[in-house]
Every structure is written in C-alpha cells, then in structure tokens.
Design a protein around this motif. Structure first.
Motif, PDB file in Angstrom:
ATOM      1  N   ALA A  39    -102.786 -35.991  56.468  1.00 26.54           N
ATOM      2  CA  ALA A  39    -102.890 -35.432  55.138  1.00 26.54           C
ATOM      3  C   ALA A  39    -103.292 -36.763  54.429  1.00 26.54           C
ATOM      4  CB  ALA A  39    -101.660 -34.996  54.510  1.00 26.54           C
ATOM      5  N   GLU A  40    -102.893 -37.943  54.832  1.00 27.39           N
ATOM      6  CA  GLU A  40    -103.260 -39.255  54.077  1.00 27.39           C
ATOM      7  C   GLU A  40    -104.763 -39.504  54.246  1.00 27.39           C
ATOM      8  OE1 GLU A  40    -100.420 -42.300  55.339  1.00 27.39           O
ATOM      9  OE2 GLU A  40     -98.966 -41.085  54.234  1.00 27.39           O
ATOM     10  N   LEU A  41    -105.174 -39.273  55.854  1.00 31.13           N
ATOM     11  CA  LEU A  41    -106.401 -39.701  56.110  1.00 31.13           C
ATOM     12  C   LEU A  41    -107.310 -38.719  55.462  1.00 31.13           C
ATOM     13  CD1 LEU A  41    -105.936 -40.372  59.747  1.00 31.13           C
ATOM     14  CD2 LEU A  41    -106.488 -42.183  57.967  1.00 31.13           C
ATOM     15  N   LYS A  42    -107.015 -37.380  55.355  1.00 29.47           N
ATOM     16  CA  LYS A  42    -107.915 -36.334  54.538  1.00 29.47           C
ATOM     17  C   LYS A  42    -108.082 -36.910  53.044  1.00 29.47           C
ATOM     18  CE  LYS A  42    -107.427 -32.108  57.260  1.00 29.47           C
ATOM     19  NZ  LYS A  42    -106.623 -30.891  57.181  1.00 29.47           N
ATOM     20  N   ILE A  43    -107.230 -37.229  52.489  1.00 33.89           N
ATOM     21  CA  ILE A  43    -107.221 -37.910  51.119  1.00 33.89           C
ATOM     22  C   ILE A  43    -108.072 -39.341  51.038  1.00 33.89           C
ATOM     23  CG2 ILE A  43    -105.751 -38.999  49.297  1.00 33.89           C
ATOM     24  CD1 ILE A  43    -103.647 -37.267  50.002  1.00 33.89           C
ATOM     25  N   GLU A  44    -107.884 -39.919  52.143  1.00 32.52           N
ATOM     26  CA  GLU A  44    -108.687 -41.206  51.969  1.00 32.52           C
ATOM     27  C   GLU A  44    -110.114 -41.033  52.246  1.00 32.52           C
ATOM     28  OE1 GLU A  44    -108.860 -45.584  54.189  1.00 32.52           O
ATOM     29  OE2 GLU A  44    -107.466 -44.257  54.802  1.00 32.52           O
ATOM     30  N   ARG A  49    -115.609 -40.392  50.288  1.00 34.95           N
ATOM     31  CA  ARG A  49    -117.001 -39.506  49.954  1.00 34.95           C
ATOM     32  C   ARG A  49    -117.064 -39.527  48.464  1.00 34.95           C
ATOM     33  NH1 ARG A  49    -117.585 -34.886  54.204  1.00 34.95           N
ATOM     34  NH2 ARG A  49    -116.430 -35.842  55.992  1.00 34.95           N
ATOM     35  N   GLU A  50    -116.098 -39.475  47.720  1.00 31.91           N
ATOM     36  CA  GLU A  50    -116.490 -39.455  46.400  1.00 31.91           C
ATOM     37  C   GLU A  50    -116.939 -40.761  45.714  1.00 31.91           C
ATOM     38  OE1 GLU A  50    -112.624 -38.272  44.690  1.00 31.91           O
ATOM     39  OE2 GLU A  50    -113.006 -36.276  45.335  1.00 31.91           O
ATOM     40  N   VAL A  51    -116.359 -41.828  46.426  1.00 30.38           N
ATOM     41  CA  VAL A  51    -117.143 -43.176  45.810  1.00 30.38           C
ATOM     42  C   VAL A  51    -118.702 -43.182  46.469  1.00 30.38           C
ATOM     43  CG1 VAL A  51    -116.948 -45.523  46.462  1.00 30.38           C
ATOM     44  CG2 VAL A  51    -114.751 -44.446  46.047  1.00 30.38           C
ATOM     45  N   SER A  72    -105.916 -41.975  41.396  1.00 27.68           N
ATOM     46  CA  SER A  72    -104.567 -41.985  41.807  1.00 27.68           C
ATOM     47  C   SER A  72    -103.735 -40.418  41.722  1.00 27.68           C
ATOM     48  CB  SER A  72    -103.756 -43.198  41.209  1.00 27.68           C
ATOM     49  OG  SER A  72    -103.621 -42.897  39.926  1.00 27.68           O
ATOM     50  N   ARG A  73    -104.119 -39.902  40.453  1.00 25.47           N
ATOM     51  CA  ARG A  73    -103.585 -38.615  40.111  1.00 25.47           C
ATOM     52  C   ARG A  73    -104.462 -37.541  40.952  1.00 25.47           C
ATOM     53  NH1 ARG A  73    -101.152 -37.655  34.127  1.00 25.47           N
ATOM     54  NH2 ARG A  73    -100.424 -39.613  34.176  1.00 25.47           N
ATOM     55  N   GLN A  74    -105.545 -37.853  41.471  1.00 21.08           N
ATOM     56  CA  GLN A  74    -106.344 -37.024  42.318  1.00 21.08           C
ATOM     57  C   GLN A  74    -105.825 -36.789  43.596  1.00 21.08           C
ATOM     58  OE1 GLN A  74    -110.504 -37.841  41.987  1.00 21.08           O
ATOM     59  NE2 GLN A  74    -110.818 -37.309  40.087  1.00 21.08           N
ATOM     60  N   ASN A  75    -105.354 -38.226  44.148  1.00 18.22           N
ATOM     61  CA  ASN A  75    -104.627 -38.323  45.459  1.00 18.22           C
ATOM     62  C   ASN A  75    -103.141 -37.780  45.238  1.00 18.22           C
ATOM     63  OD1 ASN A  75    -106.716 -39.943  46.473  1.00 18.22           O
ATOM     64  ND2 ASN A  75    -105.803 -41.930  46.122  1.00 18.22           N
ATOM     65  N   LEU A  76    -102.667 -37.910  44.460  1.00 17.32           N
ATOM     66  CA  LEU A  76    -101.290 -36.879  44.247  1.00 17.32           C
ATOM     67  C   LEU A  76    -101.456 -35.491  44.376  1.00 17.32           C
ATOM     68  CD1 LEU A  76     -99.593 -39.155  41.511  1.00 17.32           C
ATOM     69  CD2 LEU A  76     -99.148 -39.237  44.168  1.00 17.32           C
TER      70      LEU A  76
END
Length: 112
Positions: A39-44, A49-51, A72-76
């Motif tokens: 899950a963490e790797l998918k978020i990263e 990709r967004e960057v 940060s809120r998008q990651n949460l």
C-alpha cells in the motif's frame, strides 16, 4: 493401544498443533507487513507519477494546477482507501469490513 500411549499421542498432537499455530501467526504477520508495504509503495508510485505529470504539464502550460487536497492528505486518503485507519486513535490498523471512520475522514477532509 495402552492408555499411556493414547495420552502421549494426544500430548504430541497438541505440541504439533501449537507449533503450527505459531507458524501460522508468523506467516500472517509477514502477509500483513507485505500488504502494508504494498500500500505504501502504491501511494509513493502514485505520488511520483503526479509529480512527473505536474512537471510535464508545467513545462507545457507554463503553470501548474493546485489540487484540492495537499499531497500529505492525498497520501492519507490513499491509505484510508486501502483499508487502513489514518486517525490518531487507530493509525495503521486495518479497518474492519472497510467501515467508515469519522475520525479518519476528519483528518483527511477536515479544516485545520
């Protein structure tokens, strides 16, 4: 079979079962760690990709669009959608049956 043999066989079976339970719990912990890491790797990955996308768009358009939620809120939000709590009370624990959590939603969408 003598009574003593039956008793010894039951003791051996119980010891084997306890060992299997221990192995099962270990494997279960490893699977949980792997799912959390995934899950963490998918978020990263999504963040990277967004960057890249925003840098690309910035180079083309000369300006960047501001997202409604901070990174940060998008990651949460992504963690929450993966089924984990992001609130202070239960952070990192898996949400049972993906039930909504008002505290988590306040952390993600609340005003600060």
């Amino acid at each position: 079979m003598a009574k003593r043999d039956v008793y010894e066989e039951l003791k051996n079976l119980q010891a084997e079962m306890l060992e299997m339970i221990s192995k099962f719990e270990h494997v279960q912990d490893e699977v949980t760690k792997t799912l959390e890491q995934n899950a963490e790797l998918k978020i990263e990955n999504q963040h990277l990709r967004e960057v890249l996308r925003s840098d690309h768009n910035e180079n083309i358009n000369g300006n960047s669009a501001e997202p409604q939620l901070s990174k940060s809120r998008q990651n949460l939000e992504k963690l929450y959608e993966e089924g984990f709590h992001v609130c202070n009370f239960e952070y990192g624990k898996r949400r049972e049956n993906n039930e909504p959590c008002a505290f988590c939603l306040d952390v993600i969408y609340g005003e600060r």
